[in-house]
Motif scaffolding. Structure first.
Motif, mmCIF file in Angstrom:
data_model
loop_
_atom_site.group_PDB
_atom_site.id
_atom_site.type_symbol
_atom_site.label_atom_id
_atom_site.label_comp_id
_atom_site.label_asym_id
_atom_site.label_seq_id
_atom_site.Cartn_x
_atom_site.Cartn_y
_atom_site.Cartn_z
ATOM 1 N N LEU A 84 0.819 10.152 0.041
ATOM 2 C CA LEU A 84 1.461 9.158 -0.804
ATOM 3 C C LEU A 84 2.091 9.783 -2.037
ATOM 4 O O LEU A 84 3.075 9.295 -2.554
ATOM 5 N N MET A 85 1.451 10.848 -2.507
ATOM 6 C CA MET A 85 1.937 11.488 -3.717
ATOM 7 C C MET A 85 2.450 12.881 -3.398
ATOM 8 O O MET A 85 2.415 13.319 -2.273
ATOM 9 N N PHE B 35 3.482 1.738 7.702
ATOM 10 C CA PHE B 35 3.822 0.588 6.858
ATOM 11 C C PHE B 35 4.989 -0.207 7.425
ATOM 12 O O PHE B 35 5.064 -1.415 7.287
ATOM 13 N N PRO C 24 1.688 -3.434 10.383
ATOM 14 C CA PRO C 24 1.103 -4.061 9.196
ATOM 15 C C PRO C 24 -0.419 -4.074 9.198
ATOM 16 O O PRO C 24 -1.045 -3.925 8.151
ATOM 17 N N PHE D 253 -2.635 -2.350 6.356
ATOM 18 C CA PHE D 253 -3.731 -3.028 5.645
ATOM 19 C C PHE D 253 -4.999 -2.180 5.703
ATOM 20 O O PHE D 253 -5.685 -1.990 4.702
ATOM 21 N N THR E 124 -4.972 0.711 3.285
ATOM 22 C CA THR E 124 -5.294 0.286 1.927
ATOM 23 C C THR E 124 -6.787 -0.006 1.805
ATOM 24 O O THR E 124 -7.425 0.345 0.814
ATOM 25 N N TRP E 125 -7.320 -0.622 2.849
ATOM 26 C CA TRP E 125 -8.754 -0.916 2.859
ATOM 27 C C TRP E 125 -9.560 0.378 2.718
ATOM 28 O O TRP E 125 -10.539 0.455 1.964
ATOM 29 N N GLU F 140 -12.638 4.085 -3.314
ATOM 30 C CA GLU F 140 -12.741 3.711 -4.718
ATOM 31 C C GLU F 140 -14.121 3.127 -5.025
ATOM 32 O O GLU F 140 -14.731 3.450 -6.041
ATOM 33 N N ARG F 141 -14.614 2.282 -4.144
ATOM 34 C CA ARG F 141 -15.939 1.682 -4.355
ATOM 35 C C ARG F 141 -17.033 2.729 -4.376
ATOM 36 O O ARG F 141 -17.975 2.651 -5.166
ATOM 37 N N LEU G 211 -7.994 -5.881 -6.544
ATOM 38 C CA LEU G 211 -7.493 -5.617 -5.196
ATOM 39 C C LEU G 211 -8.657 -5.589 -4.208
ATOM 40 O O LEU G 211 -8.588 -6.144 -3.112
ATOM 41 N N GLN G 212 -9.753 -4.936 -4.630
ATOM 42 C CA GLN G 212 -10.995 -4.916 -3.851
ATOM 43 C C GLN G 212 -11.378 -6.304 -3.366
ATOM 44 O O GLN G 212 -11.752 -6.516 -2.229
ATOM 45 N N SER H 42 -9.543 -8.696 -2.845
ATOM 46 C CA SER H 42 -8.619 -9.222 -1.845
ATOM 47 C C SER H 42 -8.854 -8.614 -0.478
ATOM 48 O O SER H 42 -8.587 -9.231 0.547
ATOM 49 N N LEU H 43 -9.343 -7.383 -0.455
ATOM 50 C CA LEU H 43 -9.484 -6.684 0.812
ATOM 51 C C LEU H 43 -10.875 -6.849 1.393
ATOM 52 O O LEU H 43 -11.066 -6.849 2.599
ATOM 53 N N MET H 44 -11.864 -6.931 0.499
ATOM 54 C CA MET H 44 -13.234 -7.034 0.952
ATOM 55 C C MET H 44 -13.802 -8.392 0.582
ATOM 56 O O MET H 44 -13.135 -9.215 -0.007
ATOM 57 N N PHE I 263 1.666 -7.216 3.507
ATOM 58 C CA PHE I 263 1.632 -6.250 4.604
ATOM 59 C C PHE I 263 2.502 -6.694 5.771
ATOM 60 O O PHE I 263 3.093 -5.871 6.459
ATOM 61 N N PRO J 231 6.911 -4.130 3.772
ATOM 62 C CA PRO J 231 6.329 -2.805 3.971
ATOM 63 C C PRO J 231 6.409 -1.913 2.740
ATOM 64 O O PRO J 231 5.473 -1.145 2.478
ATOM 65 N N ALA K 2 3.732 -3.016 0.495
ATOM 66 C CA ALA K 2 2.456 -2.630 1.106
ATOM 67 C C ALA K 2 2.159 -1.166 0.801
ATOM 68 O O ALA K 2 1.039 -0.802 0.412
ATOM 69 N N PHE K 3 3.186 -0.350 0.950
ATOM 70 C CA PHE K 3 3.044 1.069 0.613
ATOM 71 C C PHE K 3 2.647 1.225 -0.854
ATOM 72 O O PHE K 3 1.747 1.993 -1.199
ATOM 73 N N THR L 164 1.095 -0.874 -2.720
ATOM 74 C CA THR L 164 -0.284 -1.315 -2.906
ATOM 75 C C THR L 164 -1.257 -0.173 -2.589
ATOM 76 O O THR L 164 -2.213 0.078 -3.329
ATOM 77 N N THR L 165 -0.980 0.514 -1.503
ATOM 78 C CA THR L 165 -1.826 1.646 -1.149
ATOM 79 C C THR L 165 -1.703 2.753 -2.190
ATOM 80 O O THR L 165 -2.689 3.383 -2.572
ATOM 81 N N TRP L 166 -0.470 2.956 -2.645
ATOM 82 C CA TRP L 166 -0.235 3.974 -3.680
ATOM 83 C C TRP L 166 -1.059 3.660 -4.922
ATOM 84 O O TRP L 166 -1.687 4.535 -5.523
ATOM 85 N N ALA M 2 -3.816 1.950 -5.106
ATOM 86 C CA ALA M 2 -5.235 2.212 -4.834
ATOM 87 C C ALA M 2 -5.518 3.710 -4.887
ATOM 88 O O ALA M 2 -6.543 4.145 -5.410
ATOM 89 N N ALA M 3 -4.585 4.504 -4.375
ATOM 90 C CA ALA M 3 -4.779 5.954 -4.388
ATOM 91 C C ALA M 3 -4.721 6.505 -5.808
ATOM 92 O O ALA M 3 -5.417 7.460 -6.148
#
Lengths: 252, 252
Positions: free
Chosen positions: A100-101, A128, A132, A136, A139-140, A146-147, B96-97, B99-101, B128, B132, B135-136, B138-140, B142-143
């Motif tokens: 990503l980076m 992506f 989809p 997702f 990202t999960w 992160e958790r 975000l967590q 939303s995903l979990m 997602f 796209p 979505a990317f 969003t992942t970025w 989180a990273a």
DNA sequence: CGGGCCCTTGAATTCTCTCAAACAATGTGG
DNA sequence: CCACATTGTTTGAGAGAATTCAAGGGCCCG
């Protein structure tokens, strides 16, 4: 450096027969997803214990899923003080950052001999664009890391040495049981006390003395290959940690 | 609990005129993306300093983008020992967590009075499915959080008290300069020494003595509202930290 | 047999914590 | 306007925790 990337040749696991997909711990990929992933996977990498998988500052072209074995992520200061950030078990994604980076900001090393599924990072956008659900999941997966880091940070920042050690060993043992779908039996964590020290943010000497205290209580036993966890719930109690119910989780 | 969610009414910032989108630090959203986000945004939330934004264990229906002010994420042990995990500045995504979990595993609190863009978590999948690029992003995002936690973990685990303090203040000051697109000028970090202590994993008393050392060297000055950073590069040197070049980054 | 790696232990030193007290700034109610 | 409570910062001193230094032991492997 032989056997770096074996593509399609003997020894490579086809995604259709991926042992992770059917083991009950991970969410099963749909047929279409498996088809995509098997094209996405460009090869398999086998490395010995101690080998570097990714190095801080790298612009590696690859991202990996750990198929077999253990690895660990770490960062180091200019004067070589090292901090282990997290451990990777089968099913864990390595080097997503890299995809990503621009560059890796941590290193990854094999803790045991490992097998890695190799993906090309410049094709991550396909996930992506066309998948989809896998996007997702990606990202999960990042949110899960992160958790884990959140809890580890709480541990290093606010738990005492013995609580910290207990938490680390309990958490890793719990992860092994989960990923191997076991209800009981001994877990052996395959690292040295130096690894533990670098994970807990303590010195080797003090780590040794702290582990001894856990051993005296018969919660763990240290031996040649690493740490045998003898009483998981005892460790959890010392750590003041309770595990979460976890549903089947995604992987790629 | 008035003014909790003001939807469409006076005081709400339309996404088309989002101050973050045009400030040069964040990647600009396309017209189509702005259109989506403005439908995605269900309201705006104004909270006072000290208010809870999200609470560990919650199943909140919302996710937020911080539009104005400061917030911080933290976790606590059963006996109230608290660890601050990270700080949020304008443009940062919170929950975000969530939303995903299934549930929040950390809490978020307003450090100053804040304005939050409110999103409904059950509509995250739309990102997602239909966007796209978002979505990317969003992942970025989180990273990016993961990278910050990695560095913080290195800090707490392996840096000395004074290095740790210097790193924290330098990093936050650097983030403020970035997000406000400033090249110079004083930065004031709006927290108490208790917040700093809970971030560094040190006691209040020792934190105070450590900050004093930085103040004596004229690197910072403590005052009513918080910490004034007087010499960013001096702090970076103490911390053995060098900033990364950062391109314009995504937000939602 | 020697060297390397890892675990173990003791002792002195340094760091960090808790306890305790005091001070400054702010706000409130009388 | 003052008395008082509250919050946040500051300082000193003694106790406790963790580090460094140093040395020895076990084990495996060339």
């Amino acid at each position: 450096m032989t056997n770096m990337i074996s593509n399609g040749s003997g020894g490579t696991t086809p995604c259709q027969a991926c042992p992770l997909n059917s083991n009950g711990h991970f969410r099963e990929l749909t047929g279409k997803q498996i088809q995509f992933v098997s094209r996405f996977k460009v090869g398999e990498l086998n490395l010995e214990r101690g080998a570097s998988i990714l190095v801080e500052g790298d612009h590696s072209a690859y991202m990996f899923t750990l198929l077999r074995g253990w690895a660990f992520r770490y960062k180091a200061l200019p004067d070589d003080r090292r901090q282990v950030l997290n451990y990777a078990l089968p099913g864990d994604l390595l080097g997503l950052q890299n995809s990503l980076m621009s560059e890796m900001q941590h290193s990854v090393e094999a803790l045991t001999s490992v097998t890695l599924c190799v993906f090309e990072k410049n094709r991550v956008e396909e996930i992506f664009r066309n998948h989809p659900n896998l996007a997702f999941d990606t990202t999960w997966i990042a949110a899960r890391e992160e958790r884990i880091l959140d809890e580890h940070l709480l541990s290093i920042g606010r738990r005492s040495a013995i609580e910290r050690a207990a938490y680390l060993l309990a958490f890793l043992s719990w992860r092994v049981m989960r990923v191997e779908q076991r209800k009981s039996g001994k877990v052996v964590l395959p690292f040295t006390q130096t690894h533990v020290a670098d994970t807990l943010g303590l010195s080797m000497v003090h780590t040794n003395k702290t582990l001894k205290k856990l051993a005296v209580r018969d919660l763990i036993k240290w031996r040649d290959g690493g740490c045998e966890v003898r009483d998981l719930s005892g460790l959890m109690e010392v750590a003041k940690w309770s595990d979460e119910a976890e549903e089947r989780r995604p992987f790629i």
